[in-house]
Design an enzyme around this catalytic site. Structure first.
Site, PDB file in Angstrom:
ATOM      1  N   CYS A 188       0.843  -1.198   0.000  1.00  0.00           N
ATOM      2  CA  CYS A 188       0.000   0.000   0.000  1.00  0.00           C
ATOM      3  C   CYS A 188       0.876   1.244   0.000  1.00  0.00           C
ATOM      4  O   CYS A 188       2.080   1.174   0.229  1.00  0.00           O
ATOM      5  CB  CYS A 188      -0.868   0.001   1.247  1.00  0.00           C
ATOM      6  SG  CYS A 188      -1.817  -1.505   1.445  1.00  0.00           S
TER       7      CYS A 188
ATOM      8  N   ARG B 195       1.522   1.823  -6.050  1.00  0.00           N
ATOM      9  CA  ARG B 195       1.687   0.802  -5.009  1.00  0.00           C
ATOM     10  C   ARG B 195       0.372   0.095  -4.689  1.00  0.00           C
ATOM     11  O   ARG B 195       0.378  -0.967  -4.076  1.00  0.00           O
ATOM     12  CB  ARG B 195       2.238   1.424  -3.720  1.00  0.00           C
ATOM     13  CG  ARG B 195       3.622   2.024  -3.850  1.00  0.00           C
ATOM     14  CD  ARG B 195       4.059   2.663  -2.537  1.00  0.00           C
ATOM     15  NE  ARG B 195       4.147   1.692  -1.482  1.00  0.00           N
ATOM     16  CZ  ARG B 195       5.263   0.965  -1.231  1.00  0.00           C
ATOM     17  NH1 ARG B 195       6.328   1.137  -1.989  1.00  0.00           N
ATOM     18  NH2 ARG B 195       5.290   0.079  -0.272  1.00  0.00           N
TER      19      ARG B 195
ATOM     20  N   TRP C 241      -3.723  -1.623  -1.319  1.00  0.00           N
ATOM     21  CA  TRP C 241      -3.620  -2.816  -2.156  1.00  0.00           C
ATOM     22  C   TRP C 241      -4.057  -3.956  -1.253  1.00  0.00           C
ATOM     23  O   TRP C 241      -3.329  -4.406  -0.392  1.00  0.00           O
ATOM     24  CB  TRP C 241      -2.169  -3.022  -2.632  1.00  0.00           C
ATOM     25  CG  TRP C 241      -1.995  -4.276  -3.401  1.00  0.00           C
ATOM     26  CD1 TRP C 241      -1.537  -5.472  -2.948  1.00  0.00           C
ATOM     27  CD2 TRP C 241      -2.290  -4.484  -4.790  1.00  0.00           C
ATOM     28  NE1 TRP C 241      -1.531  -6.404  -3.948  1.00  0.00           N
ATOM     29  CE2 TRP C 241      -1.992  -5.828  -5.085  1.00  0.00           C
ATOM     30  CE3 TRP C 241      -2.769  -3.667  -5.798  1.00  0.00           C
ATOM     31  CZ2 TRP C 241      -2.173  -6.376  -6.353  1.00  0.00           C
ATOM     32  CZ3 TRP C 241      -2.949  -4.202  -7.051  1.00  0.00           C
ATOM     33  CH2 TRP C 241      -2.653  -5.530  -7.324  1.00  0.00           C
TER      34      TRP C 241
ATOM     35  N   ASN D 246       0.756  -0.781   6.126  1.00  0.00           N
ATOM     36  CA  ASN D 246       1.162  -1.480   4.900  1.00  0.00           C
ATOM     37  C   ASN D 246       1.868  -2.769   5.330  1.00  0.00           C
ATOM     38  O   ASN D 246       2.824  -2.727   6.101  1.00  0.00           O
ATOM     39  CB  ASN D 246       2.124  -0.603   4.092  1.00  0.00           C
ATOM     40  CG  ASN D 246       2.724  -1.377   2.916  1.00  0.00           C
ATOM     41  OD1 ASN D 246       2.094  -2.272   2.378  1.00  0.00           O
ATOM     42  ND2 ASN D 246       3.965  -1.044   2.583  1.00  0.00           N
ATOM     43  N   GLY D 247       1.379  -3.897   4.873  1.00  0.00           N
ATOM     44  CA  GLY D 247       1.990  -5.178   5.248  1.00  0.00           C
ATOM     45  C   GLY D 247       0.938  -6.211   5.575  1.00  0.00           C
ATOM     46  O   GLY D 247      -0.239  -6.061   5.198  1.00  0.00           O
TER      47      GLY D 247
ATOM     48  N   GLU E 130       8.286 -19.944 -20.902  1.00  0.00           N
ATOM     49  CA  GLU E 130       8.187 -18.617 -20.272  1.00  0.00           C
ATOM     50  C   GLU E 130       9.333 -17.713 -20.716  1.00  0.00           C
ATOM     51  O   GLU E 130       9.130 -16.532 -21.026  1.00  0.00           O
ATOM     52  CB  GLU E 130       8.176 -18.763 -18.740  1.00  0.00           C
ATOM     53  CG  GLU E 130       8.147 -17.460 -17.960  1.00  0.00           C
ATOM     54  CD  GLU E 130       6.967 -16.553 -18.260  1.00  0.00           C
ATOM     55  OE1 GLU E 130       7.039 -15.368 -17.865  1.00  0.00           O
ATOM     56  OE2 GLU E 130       6.014 -16.987 -18.943  1.00  0.00           O
TER      57      GLU E 130
ATOM     58  N   LYS F 192       8.798 -14.149 -22.623  1.00  0.00           N
ATOM     59  CA  LYS F 192       9.343 -12.873 -22.130  1.00  0.00           C
ATOM     60  C   LYS F 192      10.109 -12.173 -23.253  1.00  0.00           C
ATOM     61  O   LYS F 192       9.950 -10.988 -23.505  1.00  0.00           O
ATOM     62  CB  LYS F 192      10.259 -13.099 -20.912  1.00  0.00           C
ATOM     63  CG  LYS F 192       9.497 -13.414 -19.632  1.00  0.00           C
ATOM     64  CD  LYS F 192       8.871 -12.234 -18.978  1.00  0.00           C
ATOM     65  CE  LYS F 192       7.357 -12.108 -19.063  1.00  0.00           C
ATOM     66  NZ  LYS F 192       6.482 -13.184 -18.922  1.00  0.00           N
TER      67      LYS F 192
ATOM     68  N   GLU G   2       7.644 -10.899 -26.031  1.00  0.00           N
ATOM     69  CA  GLU G   2       6.719  -9.792 -25.745  1.00  0.00           C
ATOM     70  C   GLU G   2       7.414  -8.461 -25.490  1.00  0.00           C
ATOM     71  O   GLU G   2       6.809  -7.412 -25.700  1.00  0.00           O
ATOM     72  CB  GLU G   2       5.763 -10.160 -24.609  1.00  0.00           C
ATOM     73  CG  GLU G   2       6.340 -10.408 -23.273  1.00  0.00           C
ATOM     74  CD  GLU G   2       5.253 -10.785 -22.266  1.00  0.00           C
ATOM     75  OE1 GLU G   2       4.139 -10.268 -22.349  1.00  0.00           O
ATOM     76  OE2 GLU G   2       5.553 -11.631 -21.389  1.00  0.00           O
TER      77      GLU G   2
ATOM     78  N   HIS H 291      12.295 -33.759 -33.454  1.00  0.00           N
ATOM     79  CA  HIS H 291      11.121 -34.111 -34.281  1.00  0.00           C
ATOM     80  C   HIS H 291      10.665 -32.923 -35.124  1.00  0.00           C
ATOM     81  O   HIS H 291       9.522 -32.884 -35.586  1.00  0.00           O
ATOM     82  CB  HIS H 291       9.984 -34.599 -33.365  1.00  0.00           C
ATOM     83  CG  HIS H 291      10.382 -35.780 -32.531  1.00  0.00           C
ATOM     84  ND1 HIS H 291      10.556 -37.044 -33.039  1.00  0.00           N
ATOM     85  CD2 HIS H 291      10.710 -35.844 -31.213  1.00  0.00           C
ATOM     86  CE1 HIS H 291      10.942 -37.855 -32.065  1.00  0.00           C
ATOM     87  NE2 HIS H 291      11.048 -37.154 -30.954  1.00  0.00           N
TER      88      HIS H 291
ATOM     89  N   LYS I 169      -1.948  -5.125 -19.989  1.00  0.00           N
ATOM     90  CA  LYS I 169      -1.624  -5.836 -18.746  1.00  0.00           C
ATOM     91  C   LYS I 169      -2.712  -6.833 -18.378  1.00  0.00           C
ATOM     92  O   LYS I 169      -2.448  -7.938 -17.883  1.00  0.00           O
ATOM     93  CB  LYS I 169      -1.421  -4.838 -17.610  1.00  0.00           C
ATOM     94  CG  LYS I 169      -1.031  -5.474 -16.293  1.00  0.00           C
ATOM     95  CD  LYS I 169       0.322  -6.161 -16.392  1.00  0.00           C
ATOM     96  CE  LYS I 169       0.740  -6.922 -15.159  1.00  0.00           C
ATOM     97  NZ  LYS I 169       1.906  -7.762 -15.376  1.00  0.00           N
TER      98      LYS I 169
HETATM   99  C1  AGP Z   1       2.692 -12.047 -19.492  1.00  0.00           C
HETATM  100  O1  AGP Z   1       3.867 -11.381 -19.365  1.00  0.00           O
HETATM  101  C2  AGP Z   1       1.615 -11.337 -20.182  1.00  0.00           C
HETATM  102  N1  AGP Z   1       1.348 -10.103 -19.576  1.00  0.00           N
HETATM  103  C3  AGP Z   1       0.354 -12.159 -20.421  1.00  0.00           C
HETATM  104  O2  AGP Z   1       0.710 -13.325 -21.103  1.00  0.00           O
HETATM  105  C4  AGP Z   1      -0.393 -12.563 -19.134  1.00  0.00           C
HETATM  106  O3  AGP Z   1       0.312 -13.532 -18.448  1.00  0.00           O
HETATM  107  C5  AGP Z   1      -1.777 -13.119 -19.533  1.00  0.00           C
HETATM  108  O4  AGP Z   1      -2.479 -12.113 -20.212  1.00  0.00           O
HETATM  109  C6  AGP Z   1      -2.542 -13.589 -18.305  1.00  0.00           C
HETATM  110  O5  AGP Z   1      -2.806 -12.516 -17.466  1.00  0.00           O
HETATM  111  P1  AGP Z   1      -3.370 -12.787 -16.008  1.00  0.00           P
HETATM  112  O6  AGP Z   1      -2.334 -13.548 -15.247  1.00  0.00           O
HETATM  113  O7  AGP Z   1      -3.615 -11.412 -15.439  1.00  0.00           O
HETATM  114  O8  AGP Z   1      -4.645 -13.579 -16.153  1.00  0.00           O
END
Ligand code: AGP
Length: 609
Positions: free
Chosen positions: A2, A27, A74, A98-99, A482, A486, A489, A505, A604
């Site tokens: 927070c 935050r 938060w 906060n915590g 993953e 990363k 994206e 394969h 996001k």
């Molecule tokens: C990951 O870096 C991306 N932002 C995206 O793949 C994300 O993981 C996906 O949209 C799922 O989001 P969520 O965890 O908020 O459901």
């Protein structure tokens, strides 16, 4: 995580507190509130939702005074609402925090037994009641506050005001941050520097176990037993945006470095080390729901889907329960035979991803039990699920998910131990070892964070490549996926993650002497298999970047680069191997000059299909 601010001086407090909270909104932003001394009494104003709502409320119901405090929330305990927003009042005392107070339930029961009435679901409210209780026993405000602080377990930074001392702010720290800002005839308290920079650059960071008495005339420092402490101010040179990023160039880099604390906060209050067990209060309240579960279907998207793939290994090995993983967008339109013996486990950082939400709803419609692992309290997915385990990564600002991912793996590991112990398939001794390994993990992650420069050099060497291949086996195959995601994206380089054994394969055709191939090679039961796959790559001229906890002369022979990580048990190696991949993607993106925190074409939280 927070945002906290406090002010005592000669300026109008309300606009200053609001401005400070705006600087801290990164935050936490699900509710907010302030308390200001007006004519000797404390006036509290709180609102749910973004800070703009509090701004409107203060326009409609202004408060005047030169001493006050403010909080932007938060949520960790209790859904976002006006009642759960801070400050929390008890008698003459108001508190912002906060915590996470780990023993809040115990304290709440004790205080309720003494006739106290609680008006929120938060852990924080026990603090205001405790201080007020000690005040009524005749202690001074400072003594009452110290006595309360000595009763608290967990992470807490607090600011508190009391109507019997209108010119004094008390603040204290244990684990979560507090910084004091020093002015002329005025002084400031905040959870982070951005809130202070408009007024002062002279600051003192409180250390754990320290508290400060702040008045307009000065600041005095003590420990929780009242012993005076000498503290020396220091000068801050950052601008506000840099400060919001904690001095890091990007939120992504800051969030990568926040992972040790995020993992600690996600396991906080859930570890029963002696019993070799895990306490998941949220699930403990629903035992019947879990007793009949015969299979688990994990649903998610993107990075969260990769966490589920690794979680499948945790659940199958430690809880001996069959687990399958599905993309939310695929699962929602497939008529999977589900029933009341199925647990649909939805994993999501934001808790708002449309495909994952619909998949969960689909499971519910088939009478399946539902559980959510989420980072945002009271978001749509946790609200829809029967049970929820919150990760405590704090707000994740950068679009590319990092700390939410490692806390999702932490939560899935805790869940697997929890179910394994309850299903009687995981012995106490093994449970103890698994828990000990998890408790040691943040320090190992910290060790890898210290190797950022080495990885940055490698990133610059390979940052011009047009394609990357990531290889991993078993529980590390999801980490190969993953790592590739990363890189894709944030640097816009084409990259693919593949099970190392699957490479011959097809994708092996892609390999030539321009192709960087990242291989995850932990010293685990399939080490030798992965090493032979690496030799297949080397034979085609691939430029191998090997990540391992067991470097060897043989590896030196084959690999172009070796990134060493510490070792832990084979199920937790994914959490360690992920960190260098985050750094690699980050530094390649910086090298290529892309918009690291807000990459093109991405959002996001994907709330549409
Ligand atoms: C990951 O870096 C991306 N932002 C995206 O793949 C994300 O993981 C996906 O949209 C799922 O989001 P969520 O965890 O908020 O459901």
């Amino acid at each position: 995580m927070c945002g906290i601010i406090g002010y005592v001086g000669y300026r109008e407090a309300a606009p200053l507190l609001l401005q400070g909270l705006k600087r801290l909104e990164y935050r936490g932003y699900d509710s907010a509130g302030i308390a200001v001394f007006t004519n000797g009494s404390l006036v509290v104003r709180r609102s749910v939702g973004k800070l703009g709502n509090l701004d409107q409320l203060l326009h409609a119901q202004p408060v005047h005074g030169t001493v006050g405090m403010g909080h932007t929330r938060w949520a960790t305990h209790g859904r976002p609402s006006e009642e759960n927003a801070h400050p929390h009042r008890a008698g003459k005392v108001v508190v912002i925090h906060n915590g996470i107070i780990e023993n809040y339930l115990e304290l709440r029961h004790e205080l309720t037994a003494q006739g106290r009435v609680f008006s929120s679901e938060t852990d924080t409210e026990v603090i205001s009641h405790l201080i007020d209780q000690y005040l009524r026993e005749g202690r001074s405000f400072s003594e009452a506050t110290r006595a309360a602080l000595r009763r608290l377990e967990g992470s807490f930074s607090i600011v508190t005001l009391c109507e019997s001392e209108p010119d004094t702010i008390l603040t204290a720290k244990n684990a979560t941050p507090i910084v004091i800002g020093l002015g002329e005839g005025e002084n400031f308290v905040a959870s982070d520097i951005p809130a202070l920079l408009d007024y002062t650059r002279q600051v003192v960071f409180l250390d754990d176990g320290e508290m400060a008495e702040v008045t307009s005339a000065g600041v005095a420092f003590f420990d929780f037993h009242g012993q005076p402490i000498e503290r020396t101010p220091r000068q801050v040179t950052w601008d506000a945006l840099t400060a919001q990023k904690g001095g890091y160039k990007h939120f992504l880099l800051k969030e990568i470095h926040e992972q040790p604390q995020a993992i600690i906060d996600t396991m906080r209050g859930r570890i029963l080390a002696e019993q070799g067990d895990v306490s998941l209060g949220e699930l403990d309240r629903h035992p019947p729901l879990l007793d009949t579960v015969k299979r688990i279907t994990l649903v998610a998207c993107g990075t969260a889907w990769h966490a589920c793939l690794a979680g499948k290994f945790f659940l199958e090995e430690l809880a001996r329960i069959p687990a399958e993983v599905d993309y939310g967008s695929e699962f929602r339109y497939r008529h999977t035979p589900l029933d009341k013996n199925t647990l649909v486990l939805a994993v999501s950082q934001s808790g708002e991803t449309a495909d994952t939400l619909a998949a969960l709803e689909g499971g519910k419609a088939c009478a399946a039990k539902t559980l959510a692992i989420c980072n945002v309290v009271d978001a749509s997915i946790p609200r829809k699920a029967d049970m929820v385990i919150y990760t405590h990564a704090g707000p994740e600002i950068s679009v590319a998910s990092t700390k939410a991912f490692t806390t999702q793996l932490t939560a899935l590991y805790l869940l697997a131990v929890y179910l394994g112990r309850r299903r009687g398939v995981l012995e106490q001794e093994r449970g103890r070892q698994l828990i000990a390994d998890l408790v040691n993990l943040p320090a190992l992650v910290q060790e890898i964070l210290g190797r950022e420069r080495t990885i940055e050099k490698i990133a610059k060497k390979y940052g011009h490549a047009t394609d990357f291949l990531y290889l991993g086996r078993g529980v590390n195959y999801p980490i190969a996926l993953e790592g590739a995601l990363k890189l894709k994206e944030i640097s816009y380089i084409h990259a693919e993650g593949y099970p190392a054994g699957e490479m011959k394969h097809g994708p092996i055709a892609l390999i030539d002497d321009q192709m960087p191939v990242v291989v995850l090679l932990p010293k685990d039961p399939v080490y030798a298999k992965t090493l032979s796959n690496m030799k297949e790559v080397e034979a085609r001229g691939g430029r191998i970047i090997a990540l391992t906890d067991a470097p060897s002369p043989e590896l030196e022979e084959i690999a172009w680069e070796i990134i060493q990580v510490p070792t832990t048990n084979h199920l937790l190696m994914p959490l360690l191997l992920t960190i260098p991949l985050q750094f690699l993607a980050y530094h390649i993106a910086v090298y290529r000059g892309t918009d690291v925190d807000q990459p093109r074409n991405l959002a996001k939280s994907v709330t549409v299909e």
